[in-house]
Design an enzyme around this catalytic site. Structure first.
Site, PDB file in Angstrom:
ATOM      1  N   VAL A  68       0.755  -1.525   0.030  1.00 23.90           N
ATOM      2  CA  VAL A  68       0.010   0.064   0.055  1.00 23.90           C
ATOM      3  C   VAL A  68       0.829   1.245  -0.093  1.00 23.90           C
ATOM      4  O   VAL A  68       0.335   2.412  -0.442  1.00 23.90           O
ATOM      5  CB  VAL A  68      -1.036  -0.062   1.234  1.00 23.90           C
ATOM      6  CG1 VAL A  68      -2.024  -0.991   1.163  1.00 23.90           C
ATOM      7  CG2 VAL A  68      -0.250  -0.123   2.412  1.00 23.90           C
ATOM      8  N   TYR A 159       4.275   4.852  16.203  1.00 27.76           N
ATOM      9  CA  TYR A 159       2.781   4.166  15.985  1.00 27.76           C
ATOM     10  C   TYR A 159       1.809   5.135  16.218  1.00 27.76           C
ATOM     11  O   TYR A 159       0.673   5.337  15.636  1.00 27.76           O
ATOM     12  CB  TYR A 159       3.016   2.818  16.813  1.00 27.76           C
ATOM     13  CG  TYR A 159       1.516   2.098  16.633  1.00 27.76           C
ATOM     14  CD1 TYR A 159       1.356   1.504  15.513  1.00 27.76           C
ATOM     15  CD2 TYR A 159       0.624   2.026  17.501  1.00 27.76           C
ATOM     16  CE1 TYR A 159       0.292   0.692  15.179  1.00 27.76           C
ATOM     17  CE2 TYR A 159      -0.583   1.363  17.285  1.00 27.76           C
ATOM     18  CZ  TYR A 159      -0.811   0.649  16.003  1.00 27.76           C
ATOM     19  OH  TYR A 159      -1.963   0.090  15.907  1.00 27.76           O
TER      20      TYR A 159
HETATM   21  N1  LIG Z   1      -4.120  -5.796  16.861  1.00 31.38           N
HETATM   22  C1  LIG Z   1      -4.214  -4.865  17.755  1.00 31.38           C
HETATM   23  O1  LIG Z   1      -3.998  -5.126  18.748  1.00 31.38           O
HETATM   24  C2  LIG Z   1      -4.434  -3.757  17.159  1.00 31.38           C
HETATM   25  C3  LIG Z   1      -4.985  -2.605  17.920  1.00 31.38           C
HETATM   26  C4  LIG Z   1      -5.198  -1.181  17.241  1.00 31.38           C
HETATM   27  C5  LIG Z   1      -5.199  -1.082  15.819  1.00 31.38           C
HETATM   28  N2  LIG Z   1      -4.574  -2.218  14.982  1.00 31.38           N
HETATM   29  C6  LIG Z   1      -4.471  -1.843  13.700  1.00 31.38           C
HETATM   30  O2  LIG Z   1      -5.328  -2.843  13.028  1.00 31.38           O
HETATM   31  C7  LIG Z   1      -4.563  -3.158  11.583  1.00 31.38           C
HETATM   32  C8  LIG Z   1      -4.616  -4.604  11.483  1.00 31.38           C
HETATM   33  O3  LIG Z   1      -3.908  -5.101  12.514  1.00 31.38           O
HETATM   34  P1  LIG Z   1      -3.850  -6.733  12.904  1.00 31.38           P
HETATM   35  O4  LIG Z   1      -3.447  -6.736  14.285  1.00 31.38           O
HETATM   36  O5  LIG Z   1      -4.808  -7.330  12.212  1.00 31.38           O
HETATM   37  O6  LIG Z   1      -2.105  -6.797  12.099  1.00 31.38           O
HETATM   38  P2  LIG Z   1      -1.514  -8.179  11.247  1.00 31.38           P
HETATM   39  O7  LIG Z   1      -0.057  -7.906  11.444  1.00 31.38           O
HETATM   40  O8  LIG Z   1      -2.047  -9.175  11.962  1.00 31.38           O
HETATM   41  O9  LIG Z   1      -2.135  -8.134   9.917  1.00 31.38           O
HETATM   42  C9  LIG Z   1      -1.816  -6.984   9.064  1.00 31.38           C
HETATM   43  C10 LIG Z   1      -2.037  -7.262   7.728  1.00 31.38           C
HETATM   44  O10 LIG Z   1      -1.279  -6.051   6.840  1.00 31.38           O
HETATM   45  C11 LIG Z   1      -0.511  -6.608   5.886  1.00 31.38           C
HETATM   46  N3  LIG Z   1       0.459  -5.484   5.558  1.00 31.38           N
HETATM   47  C12 LIG Z   1       1.703  -5.014   6.412  1.00 31.38           C
HETATM   48  N4  LIG Z   1       2.124  -4.254   5.373  1.00 31.38           N
HETATM   49  C13 LIG Z   1       1.608  -3.940   4.307  1.00 31.38           C
HETATM   50  C14 LIG Z   1       1.815  -3.432   3.153  1.00 31.38           C
HETATM   51  N5  LIG Z   1       2.872  -2.308   3.160  1.00 31.38           N
HETATM   52  N6  LIG Z   1       0.807  -3.315   2.019  1.00 31.38           N
HETATM   53  C15 LIG Z   1      -0.108  -4.087   2.385  1.00 31.38           C
HETATM   54  N7  LIG Z   1      -0.412  -4.966   3.441  1.00 31.38           N
HETATM   55  C16 LIG Z   1       0.512  -4.820   4.324  1.00 31.38           C
HETATM   56  C17 LIG Z   1       0.121  -7.802   6.602  1.00 31.38           C
HETATM   57  O11 LIG Z   1       0.773  -8.652   5.439  1.00 31.38           O
HETATM   58  C18 LIG Z   1      -0.900  -8.471   7.333  1.00 31.38           C
HETATM   59  O12 LIG Z   1      -1.674  -9.330   6.514  1.00 31.38           O
HETATM   60  C19 LIG Z   1      -3.412  -2.376  11.630  1.00 31.38           C
HETATM   61  O13 LIG Z   1      -3.571  -1.255  11.118  1.00 31.38           O
HETATM   62  C20 LIG Z   1      -3.400  -2.058  13.240  1.00 31.38           C
HETATM   63  O14 LIG Z   1      -2.252  -0.942  13.434  1.00 31.38           O
HETATM   64  C21 LIG Z   1      -4.411  -3.463  15.462  1.00 31.38           C
END
Ligand SMILES: NC(=O)c1ccc[n+]([C@@H]2O[C@H](COP(=O)([O-])OP(=O)(O)OC[C@H]3O[C@@H](n4cnc5c(N)ncnc54)[C@H](O)[C@@H]3O)[C@@H](O)[C@H]2O)c1
Length: 262
Positions: A68, A159
């Protein structure tokens, strides 16, 4: 009579980072409700496997290998999806990476990387999709922010900065395109148990993973981390017609993390 609430039949939905974690739960949920889901993710192997799983469950799902943060790639994929389908109804900007560090120990490369993926990645996707949403006079965008946007979490300098940008980008997009019938909201999850959490525990707390997992779980007053499906349910609501009066807001979903921790 059948309950037709949250029906997304034939809506074209793009989910970034949909190969795993929260994005995968969102992709499954939207496809269960009838959407044609396009996963854009950098992880080809996981993305293809997740897409096969969704299709095997009866969903209409397609996978695109996409970083992305690369505007050319995003534009080319979004243009192809529009050309093949004739609309882009829903964009879920979920792809994101984690980083642990204070302002003092965050390296320049890590800061740039977080901004490139978490912030520029969202800009790239909205930049590519909004012209089509304007043309069709409707569209819905949901961005993934974080509880880190409203409280000072320890060691989350870069972050938190990136997620703060997501909330203000959300307000700006919602304001600028409200007359075009484009709604834009964001979510602020607390900790959700995904590979993202397992990954940073392994990277930053090697050997102390289960102790840290317990500690992180207990920082939610509800006593556990969230589940990806719980986040996906709110995303479904926000991009359904039932949420037609909702735009320009940031929705906390955090087991009481922000308001109940005294
Ligand atoms: N898990 C948590 O506790 C939490 C809390 C608050 C917010 N979030 C946010 O939720 C979102 C998803 O988190 P998650 O926990 O499912 O993460 P995850 O790491 O389990 O999954 C993230 C996905 O994004 C993909 N990705 C990473 N970099 C990329 C790039 N440059 N282009 C395209 N795809 C890319 C990865 O391959 C992966 O499939 C994130 O934005 C994270 O900041 C997560």
């Amino acid at each position: 009579m059948k309950n037709k609430m949250f029906d997304l039949t034939n809506k074209i939905a793009l989910v970034t980072g949909g190969a795993d974690g929260i994005g995968l739960a969102i992709s499954k949920k939207l496809s269960e409700q009838g959407a044609v889901v396009h996963i854009l993710d950098i992880n080809q192997e996981k993305g293809e496997a997740s897409t096969i799983e969704i299709v095997a469950d009866g969903g209409n799902c397609h996978f695109w290998t996409c970083d992305v943060s690369d505007q050319k790639q995003v534009l080319s994929i979004v243009n192809k999806i529009y050309d093949q389908n004739g609309s882009i109804d829903i964009l879920i900007n979920n792809a994101g990476i984690a980083h642990i560090g204070t302002a003092e120990d965050t390296k320049e490369h890590d800061f740039d990387q977080i901004m490139k993926i978490n912030v520029k990645g969202v800009y790239n996707c909205v930049f590519a999709c909004i012209p089509y949403m304007k043309k069709q006079k409707k569209g819905c965008i949901v961005n993934m922010a974080s509880a880190a946007t409203v409280v000072g979490l320890p060691n989350r300098f870069a972050y938190s900065a990136s997620k703060g940008a997501i909330t203000t980008m959300t307000y700006s997009i919602a304001r600028d395109f409200v007359q075009d019938n484009i709604r834009c909201n964001c979510l602020s999850p607390g900790r959700v148990h995904t590979p993202f959490v397992d990954g940073y525990l392994a990277k930053y707390y090697p050997g102390q993973e289960s102790e840290m997992f317990e500690k992180l779980s207990n920082t939610q007053p509800i006593g556990r981390m969230g589940k990806p499906l719980e986040i996906a349910n709110l995303v479904l609501y926000l991009c359904s017609d039932e949420a037609s009066f909702m735009t320009g807001s940031n929705y906390p979903i955090d087991g009481g993390f922000v308001t109940l921790n005294t």
